[in-house]
Design a protein around this motif. Sequence first.
Motif, PDB file in Angstrom:
ATOM      1  N   LEU A 160       0.814  -1.223   0.000  1.00 27.73           N
ATOM      2  CA  LEU A 160       0.000   0.000   0.000  1.00 27.73           C
ATOM      3  C   LEU A 160       0.847   1.272   0.000  1.00 27.73           C
ATOM      4  O   LEU A 160       0.381   2.331   0.420  1.00 27.73           O
ATOM      5  CB  LEU A 160      -0.932   0.001   1.231  1.00 27.73           C
ATOM      6  CG  LEU A 160      -1.964  -1.128   1.267  1.00 27.73           C
ATOM      7  CD1 LEU A 160      -2.731  -1.107   2.584  1.00 27.73           C
ATOM      8  CD2 LEU A 160      -2.920  -1.028   0.080  1.00 27.73           C
ATOM      9  N   THR A 161       2.075   1.170  -0.481  1.00 30.39           N
ATOM     10  CA  THR A 161       2.987   2.318  -0.449  1.00 30.39           C
ATOM     11  C   THR A 161       2.403   3.542  -1.140  1.00 30.39           C
ATOM     12  O   THR A 161       2.608   4.668  -0.694  1.00 30.39           O
ATOM     13  CB  THR A 161       4.338   1.933  -1.085  1.00 30.39           C
ATOM     14  OG1 THR A 161       4.879   0.810  -0.378  1.00 30.39           O
ATOM     15  CG2 THR A 161       5.311   3.093  -1.025  1.00 30.39           C
ATOM     16  N   GLY A 162       1.657   3.360  -2.201  1.00 30.30           N
ATOM     17  CA  GLY A 162       1.095   4.507  -2.917  1.00 30.30           C
ATOM     18  C   GLY A 162      -0.129   5.108  -2.282  1.00 30.30           C
ATOM     19  O   GLY A 162      -0.552   6.208  -2.661  1.00 30.30           O
ATOM     20  N   ARG A 163      -0.699   4.412  -1.282  1.00 34.00           N
ATOM     21  CA  ARG A 163      -1.963   4.883  -0.705  1.00 34.00           C
ATOM     22  C   ARG A 163      -1.851   5.284   0.761  1.00 34.00           C
ATOM     23  O   ARG A 163      -2.759   5.917   1.301  1.00 34.00           O
ATOM     24  CB  ARG A 163      -3.027   3.802  -0.874  1.00 34.00           C
ATOM     25  CG  ARG A 163      -3.277   3.476  -2.358  1.00 34.00           C
ATOM     26  CD  ARG A 163      -4.322   2.398  -2.520  1.00 34.00           C
ATOM     27  NE  ARG A 163      -5.627   2.838  -2.041  1.00 34.00           N
ATOM     28  CZ  ARG A 163      -6.687   2.036  -1.965  1.00 34.00           C
ATOM     29  NH1 ARG A 163      -6.572   0.772  -2.303  1.00 34.00           N
ATOM     30  NH2 ARG A 163      -7.836   2.508  -1.532  1.00 34.00           N
ATOM     31  N   ILE A 164      -0.745   4.898   1.394  1.00 35.72           N
ATOM     32  CA  ILE A 164      -0.490   5.320   2.772  1.00 35.72           C
ATOM     33  C   ILE A 164       0.894   5.941   2.821  1.00 35.72           C
ATOM     34  O   ILE A 164       1.875   5.305   2.444  1.00 35.72           O
ATOM     35  CB  ILE A 164      -0.558   4.139   3.755  1.00 35.72           C
ATOM     36  CG1 ILE A 164      -1.940   3.482   3.724  1.00 35.72           C
ATOM     37  CG2 ILE A 164      -0.246   4.615   5.178  1.00 35.72           C
ATOM     38  CD1 ILE A 164      -2.023   2.213   4.562  1.00 35.72           C
ATOM     39  N   GLU A 165       0.968   7.165   3.257  1.00 34.95           N
ATOM     40  CA  GLU A 165       2.253   7.849   3.400  1.00 34.95           C
ATOM     41  C   GLU A 165       2.642   7.886   4.871  1.00 34.95           C
ATOM     42  O   GLU A 165       1.879   8.388   5.701  1.00 34.95           O
ATOM     43  CB  GLU A 165       2.170   9.269   2.833  1.00 34.95           C
ATOM     44  CG  GLU A 165       1.971   9.305   1.325  1.00 34.95           C
ATOM     45  CD  GLU A 165       2.115  10.718   0.767  1.00 34.95           C
ATOM     46  OE1 GLU A 165       2.625  11.602   1.502  1.00 34.95           O
ATOM     47  OE2 GLU A 165       1.714  10.927  -0.389  1.00 34.95           O
ATOM     48  N   VAL A 166       3.815   7.343   5.174  1.00 35.40           N
ATOM     49  CA  VAL A 166       4.333   7.360   6.539  1.00 35.40           C
ATOM     50  C   VAL A 166       5.284   8.543   6.667  1.00 35.40           C
ATOM     51  O   VAL A 166       6.226   8.676   5.878  1.00 35.40           O
ATOM     52  CB  VAL A 166       5.061   6.047   6.878  1.00 35.40           C
ATOM     53  CG1 VAL A 166       5.563   6.070   8.317  1.00 35.40           C
ATOM     54  CG2 VAL A 166       4.134   4.851   6.656  1.00 35.40           C
ATOM     55  N   ARG A 167       5.022   9.392   7.643  1.00 33.66           N
ATOM     56  CA  ARG A 167       5.818  10.618   7.780  1.00 33.66           C
ATOM     57  C   ARG A 167       6.341  10.778   9.198  1.00 33.66           C
ATOM     58  O   ARG A 167       5.656  10.429  10.168  1.00 33.66           O
ATOM     59  CB  ARG A 167       4.977  11.838   7.397  1.00 33.66           C
ATOM     60  CG  ARG A 167       4.475  11.790   5.953  1.00 33.66           C
ATOM     61  CD  ARG A 167       3.565  12.952   5.646  1.00 33.66           C
ATOM     62  NE  ARG A 167       2.952  12.822   4.327  1.00 33.66           N
ATOM     63  CZ  ARG A 167       1.978  13.605   3.885  1.00 33.66           C
ATOM     64  NH1 ARG A 167       1.504  14.579   4.669  1.00 33.66           N
ATOM     65  NH2 ARG A 167       1.473  13.421   2.677  1.00 33.66           N
ATOM     66  N   LEU A 168       7.524  11.338   9.290  1.00 41.27           N
ATOM     67  CA  LEU A 168       8.157  11.607  10.581  1.00 41.27           C
ATOM     68  C   LEU A 168       7.910  13.058  10.964  1.00 41.27           C
ATOM     69  O   LEU A 168       8.205  13.973  10.188  1.00 41.27           O
ATOM     70  CB  LEU A 168       9.664  11.335  10.491  1.00 41.27           C
ATOM     71  CG  LEU A 168      10.464  11.453  11.791  1.00 41.27           C
ATOM     72  CD1 LEU A 168      10.058  10.353  12.768  1.00 41.27           C
ATOM     73  CD2 LEU A 168      11.965  11.374  11.497  1.00 41.27           C
TER      74      LEU A 168
END
Length: 254
Positions: A66-74
């Motif tokens: 799901l890399t294109g639909r969930i963005e993980v951010r710091l």
Amino acid sequence: MVKLSKRLFTIANLVPQGARLADIGSDHALLPTYLVQQGRVPFAVAGEVNKGPKEAAERQVRDAGLTGRIEVRLGNGLAVLKPGEVDAVSIAGMGGALIASILDAGQEKLQNVRTLILQPNVGEDLVRRWLRQHGWHLAAETILEEDGKIYEVLTAVRMEAEHRADVPLYAERTVEETTLRLTEETLLRMGPYLIREPKDAWFKKWEYEMDKLDMIRKQLERSTSESADDKRAELEAENNRIREVLTCLRKDRP
């Protein structure tokens, strides 16, 4: 397919269908992954304040494809968002004071957000107060017990300035067919919806709170200072208020 705990499953069911979600303090991105897999949300941001949890969330998202639909951010709190990017925000598993401070610091990021799903571990009243003071209507409350812990989940929606939907919610009132008067302070502390239809988990939570207050009061008995006397009296009064509510509402149950 990701499996959720009872707590996270409860939160997931409160996210509006089709919402663009930001999950702050995302805990391995479990909630966003589940919601995207279920087709409940088309896009999500998973925010983490520390590098280790961020990397764990990235692995979860990558393994789920799901890399294109969930963005993980710091980043810290709502700082991970761009204004207008999402219309729902979930914050779970933190103290109420921290949740309120995250919301307060990120108010400019909430401009287009319509729904907040908040699960404080403690200090629920602090979250209710923040919502009330900043134009958010407490739309629903849920309480549940899992693995010996009790959780409250608060759902809030943005309130138009001319429509103060929370005024009747916190209005002082008497419980039907009783003499119990529920003050605004009691409703903020114990939950205006939860107190209306109290569940076993709610009674259990407040019995535990009374035990904690009583333990602190007994510890203060070792002190002879005037301030300790005042604090003991304050704790005893609070304990009596809680007991009165519980006793009355137990009698009122069918």
